[in-house]
Design a protein around this motif. Structure first.
Motif, PDB file in Angstrom:
ATOM      1  N   SER A 280     -15.661 -13.413  22.050  1.00  0.00           N
ATOM      2  CA  SER A 280     -17.017 -13.097  21.490  1.00  0.00           C
ATOM      3  C   SER A 280     -17.375 -14.446  20.373  1.00  0.00           C
ATOM      4  CB  SER A 280     -16.754 -11.859  20.724  1.00  0.00           C
ATOM      5  OG  SER A 280     -15.926 -12.111  19.457  1.00  0.00           O
ATOM      6  N   ARG A 281     -16.443 -15.003  20.006  1.00  0.00           N
ATOM      7  CA  ARG A 281     -17.049 -16.061  19.057  1.00  0.00           C
ATOM      8  C   ARG A 281     -17.569 -17.292  19.824  1.00  0.00           C
ATOM      9  NH1 ARG A 281     -11.368 -16.370  15.300  1.00  0.00           N
ATOM     10  NH2 ARG A 281     -11.924 -14.306  14.295  1.00  0.00           N
ATOM     11  N   ILE A 282     -16.947 -17.580  21.223  1.00  0.00           N
ATOM     12  CA  ILE A 282     -17.470 -18.504  22.030  1.00  0.00           C
ATOM     13  C   ILE A 282     -19.007 -18.078  22.364  1.00  0.00           C
ATOM     14  CG2 ILE A 282     -17.251 -19.381  24.433  1.00  0.00           C
ATOM     15  CD1 ILE A 282     -14.313 -19.064  23.854  1.00  0.00           C
ATOM     16  N   ASP A 283     -19.247 -16.981  22.735  1.00  0.00           N
ATOM     17  CA  ASP A 283     -20.560 -16.598  23.138  1.00  0.00           C
ATOM     18  C   ASP A 283     -21.471 -16.772  21.973  1.00  0.00           C
ATOM     19  OD1 ASP A 283     -19.895 -15.650  25.739  1.00  0.00           O
ATOM     20  OD2 ASP A 283     -19.433 -13.553  25.357  1.00  0.00           O
ATOM     21  N   ALA A 284     -21.084 -16.448  20.673  1.00  0.00           N
ATOM     22  CA  ALA A 284     -21.969 -16.627  19.662  1.00  0.00           C
ATOM     23  C   ALA A 284     -22.396 -18.237  19.391  1.00  0.00           C
ATOM     24  CB  ALA A 284     -21.209 -16.191  18.397  1.00  0.00           C
ATOM     25  N   LYS A 285     -21.567 -19.159  20.013  1.00  0.00           N
ATOM     26  CA  LYS A 285     -22.176 -20.550  19.897  1.00  0.00           C
ATOM     27  C   LYS A 285     -23.137 -20.865  21.038  1.00  0.00           C
ATOM     28  CE  LYS A 285     -19.040 -21.237  16.812  1.00  0.00           C
ATOM     29  NZ  LYS A 285     -19.473 -21.603  15.386  1.00  0.00           N
ATOM     30  N   ARG A 286     -23.056 -20.051  22.060  1.00  0.00           N
ATOM     31  CA  ARG A 286     -24.306 -20.168  23.155  1.00  0.00           C
ATOM     32  C   ARG A 286     -24.169 -21.762  23.852  1.00  0.00           C
ATOM     33  NH1 ARG A 286     -29.820 -16.969  21.819  1.00  0.00           N
ATOM     34  NH2 ARG A 286     -28.765 -14.696  21.786  1.00  0.00           N
ATOM     35  N   GLY A 287     -23.745 -21.856  24.889  1.00  0.00           N
ATOM     36  CA  GLY A 287     -23.939 -23.125  25.702  1.00  0.00           C
ATOM     37  C   GLY A 287     -22.315 -23.827  25.280  1.00  0.00           C
ATOM     38  N   ILE A 288     -21.459 -23.330  24.344  1.00  0.00           N
ATOM     39  CA  ILE A 288     -20.025 -23.899  24.213  1.00  0.00           C
ATOM     40  C   ILE A 288     -19.358 -23.671  25.428  1.00  0.00           C
ATOM     41  CG2 ILE A 288     -18.000 -23.875  22.959  1.00  0.00           C
ATOM     42  CD1 ILE A 288     -20.009 -25.639  21.626  1.00  0.00           C
ATOM     43  N   SER A 289     -18.479 -24.600  26.115  1.00  0.00           N
ATOM     44  CA  SER A 289     -17.606 -24.458  26.933  1.00  0.00           C
ATOM     45  C   SER A 289     -16.280 -25.345  26.548  1.00  0.00           C
ATOM     46  CB  SER A 289     -18.000 -24.873  28.282  1.00  0.00           C
ATOM     47  OG  SER A 289     -18.534 -26.118  28.534  1.00  0.00           O
ATOM     48  N   GLY A 290     -15.195 -24.825  27.319  1.00  0.00           N
ATOM     49  CA  GLY A 290     -14.021 -26.090  26.935  1.00  0.00           C
ATOM     50  C   GLY A 290     -12.937 -25.720  28.251  1.00  0.00           C
ATOM     51  N   ARG A 291     -12.139 -26.556  28.249  1.00  0.00           N
ATOM     52  CA  ARG A 291     -11.388 -26.816  29.205  1.00  0.00           C
ATOM     53  C   ARG A 291      -9.838 -26.502  29.201  1.00  0.00           C
ATOM     54  NH1 ARG A 291     -10.260 -31.381  31.011  1.00  0.00           N
ATOM     55  NH2 ARG A 291     -11.037 -32.871  29.177  1.00  0.00           N
ATOM     56  N   THR A 292      -9.331 -26.562  27.712  1.00  0.00           N
ATOM     57  CA  THR A 292      -7.870 -26.217  27.596  1.00  0.00           C
ATOM     58  C   THR A 292      -7.540 -24.957  26.866  1.00  0.00           C
ATOM     59  OG1 THR A 292      -7.793 -28.608  27.483  1.00  0.00           O
ATOM     60  CG2 THR A 292      -6.153 -27.195  26.149  1.00  0.00           C
ATOM     61  N   VAL A 293      -6.712 -24.013  27.283  1.00  0.00           N
ATOM     62  CA  VAL A 293      -6.291 -22.823  26.648  1.00  0.00           C
ATOM     63  C   VAL A 293      -4.924 -23.228  26.266  1.00  0.00           C
ATOM     64  CG1 VAL A 293      -5.997 -20.718  27.230  1.00  0.00           C
ATOM     65  CG2 VAL A 293      -7.743 -21.550  28.487  1.00  0.00           C
ATOM     66  N   THR A 294      -4.784 -22.698  24.890  1.00  0.00           N
ATOM     67  CA  THR A 294      -3.453 -22.870  24.274  1.00  0.00           C
ATOM     68  C   THR A 294      -2.940 -21.723  23.971  1.00  0.00           C
ATOM     69  OG1 THR A 294      -3.968 -25.201  23.778  1.00  0.00           O
ATOM     70  CG2 THR A 294      -2.186 -23.799  22.313  1.00  0.00           C
ATOM     71  N   LEU A 295      -1.766 -21.255  23.970  1.00  0.00           N
ATOM     72  CA  LEU A 295      -1.171 -20.054  23.456  1.00  0.00           C
ATOM     73  C   LEU A 295      -0.299 -20.484  22.375  1.00  0.00           C
ATOM     74  CD1 LEU A 295      -0.189 -17.024  24.194  1.00  0.00           C
ATOM     75  CD2 LEU A 295       1.756 -18.092  25.533  1.00  0.00           C
ATOM     76  N   LYS A 296      -0.287 -19.560  21.373  1.00  0.00           N
ATOM     77  CA  LYS A 296       0.679 -19.636  20.195  1.00  0.00           C
ATOM     78  C   LYS A 296       1.669 -18.603  20.201  1.00  0.00           C
ATOM     79  CE  LYS A 296       0.748 -19.886  15.292  1.00  0.00           C
ATOM     80  NZ  LYS A 296      -0.346 -20.057  13.909  1.00  0.00           N
ATOM     81  N   VAL A 297       2.893 -18.768  19.986  1.00  0.00           N
ATOM     82  CA  VAL A 297       3.859 -17.402  19.948  1.00  0.00           C
ATOM     83  C   VAL A 297       4.661 -17.596  18.488  1.00  0.00           C
ATOM     84  CG1 VAL A 297       5.705 -16.236  20.872  1.00  0.00           C
ATOM     85  CG2 VAL A 297       3.758 -17.370  22.171  1.00  0.00           C
ATOM     86  N   LEU A 344      -4.396 -17.643  20.565  1.00  0.00           N
ATOM     87  CA  LEU A 344      -5.006 -17.874  21.876  1.00  0.00           C
ATOM     88  C   LEU A 344      -6.241 -18.608  21.375  1.00  0.00           C
ATOM     89  CD1 LEU A 344      -4.229 -17.486  24.891  1.00  0.00           C
ATOM     90  CD2 LEU A 344      -5.900 -15.833  25.156  1.00  0.00           C
ATOM     91  N   THR A 345      -6.470 -20.120  22.006  1.00  0.00           N
ATOM     92  CA  THR A 345      -7.578 -21.055  21.526  1.00  0.00           C
ATOM     93  C   THR A 345      -8.087 -21.533  22.991  1.00  0.00           C
ATOM     94  OG1 THR A 345      -6.237 -21.334  19.396  1.00  0.00           O
ATOM     95  CG2 THR A 345      -7.894 -23.090  20.155  1.00  0.00           C
TER      96      THR A 345
END
Length: 368
Positions: A280-297, A344-345
């Motif tokens: 939802s935060r990414i959608d709010a930026k409109r046009g933002i995309s990313g290639r790396t997903v990071t999991l934090k535990v 998740l990032t």
């Protein structure tokens, strides 16, 4: 408002900051919450306050405070779950208002931004008049209030926006800048965190005036490469420009669970909820995309691990974002200890925007 005589080369910067943004949106949309202490966030166990209304702040409730502490300080505190889609929609309305006054807008988050109006004062004549009109339009079009700071650099504009909150306006002209900085505790300066403030206190530096009394050599000796920066701040000098095309390095979210978890099914449910928040935060930026997903535990014993995966293309959508997160999670299972937090990032971001336009020319204007 007459802000004083113009000075050649001086910029006109506005910092706009919404007042108790998340909580104010909730009070606007639910009349039963108006005038009452409200906290946005989890209400039990390990929940954390994401935002607090001004009625709650009277009791010492603050963002990032454990919910159990907030409840202890304010027994009548009303908790509401965050609605990031609603906050993002209001943020889009606010940014559309900004765009009517200048193309030089640098958003810092959903609820605050810098505007450089040096050569975009329209027919209003002064940056103060622009700030007043922006605040009036925000109130009329969203039903919310905003505070604004007007000054000749970003450092002072941000300090000014906090000076008369809520629903306030503060103007710091070049003639007033050094004296204003001298009167403040250094803990309010951008770039001076709690640890640095403690270190400065041990050196006898409590206020801007104390900092200004220190030589560049002394500050460089004690604070290394940050020394010249602090030397400038003490003199109300800041060279940071408003960057209209600044892209965040990452967008993410995390959550601490009410009970520590071990089972994959329970962890997957929580990760899906976190993915929804991030997307939802990414959608709010409109046009933002990313290639790396990071999991934090984070485990029961507070040990933290991270796992990442990068694609050769942007992550397609929320489903793929979550799928990658689940794959990263499965690679850590079974957990050596129960898990108390997941995050998740999305990073390696791109906004697809054209190259930034050249900086606007610096020239004399009649008024602030």
């Amino acid at each position: 408002m007459n802000d004083g005589p113009g000075i050649a080369g001086v910029r006109k910067i506005i910092h706009v900051d919404m007042d108790a943004f998340f909580a104010s949106v909730e009070q606007r949309d639910n009349p039963e919450l108006r005038g009452k202490p409200v906290a946005v966030g989890g209400s039990t166990g390990r929940g954390v306050v994401a935002a607090a209304s001004y009625e709650a702040r009277v009791f010492g409730v603050r963002s990032a405070m454990p919910s159990i502490t907030a409840r202890r300080r304010c027994p009548d505190l009303l908790f509401v779950k965050p609605r990031f889609d609603a906050y993002a929609e209001v943020s889009r309305q606010i940014r559309a208002i900004f765009a009517d006054y200048t193309p030089h807008v640098e958003p810092l988050s959903l609820d605050e931004a810098y505007l450089d109006v040096t050569d975009h004062l329209a027919d209003l004549g002064t940056a103060t008049a622009v700030a007043e009109q922006i605040r009036a339009r925000i109130r009329a079009e969203t039903g919310l209030t905003a505070s604004a700071g007007v000054s000749y650099n970003k450092f002072l504009a941000k300090l000014a926006s906090d000076q008369n909150k809520p629903d306030g306006l503060c103007v710091i002209t070049p003639a007033k800048g050094p004296a204003f900085v001298a009167s403040l505790p250094v803990s309010r300066f951008h770039g001076v965190g709690p640890k640095t403030a403690e270190r400065m206190a041990r050196l006898g530096i409590q206020t801007g005036a104390d900092l200004r009394a220190c030589s560049l050599e002394f500050l460089t000796h004690n604070f290394g490469s940050s020394g010249p920066y602090y030397h400038d701040l003490a003199r109300a000098i800041c060279h940071r420009r408003v960057s209209a095309h600044r892209v965040r390095k990452s967008i993410g979210a995390e959550d601490t669970f009410f009970e520590d978890l071990r089972e994959e099914s329970a962890l997957a449910v929580e990760l899906a909820r976190i993915a929804d928040t991030v997307w939802s935060r990414i959608d709010a930026k409109r046009g933002i995309s990313g290639r790396t997903v990071t999991l934090k535990v984070k485990y029961q014993d507070f040990r933290i691990i991270t796992r990442s995966r990068s694609l050769d293309r942007p992550v397609a959508d929320r489903d793929e974002f979550l799928e990658i997160g689940i794959d990263l999670l499965r690679a850590t299972l079974p957990p050596p200890k129960a898990i108390r937090l997941l995050g998740l990032t999305l990073s390696n971001l791109s906004d697809g925007a054209p190259q930034p336009a050249p900086e606007p020319p610096e020239f004399a204007l009649p008024l602030y």
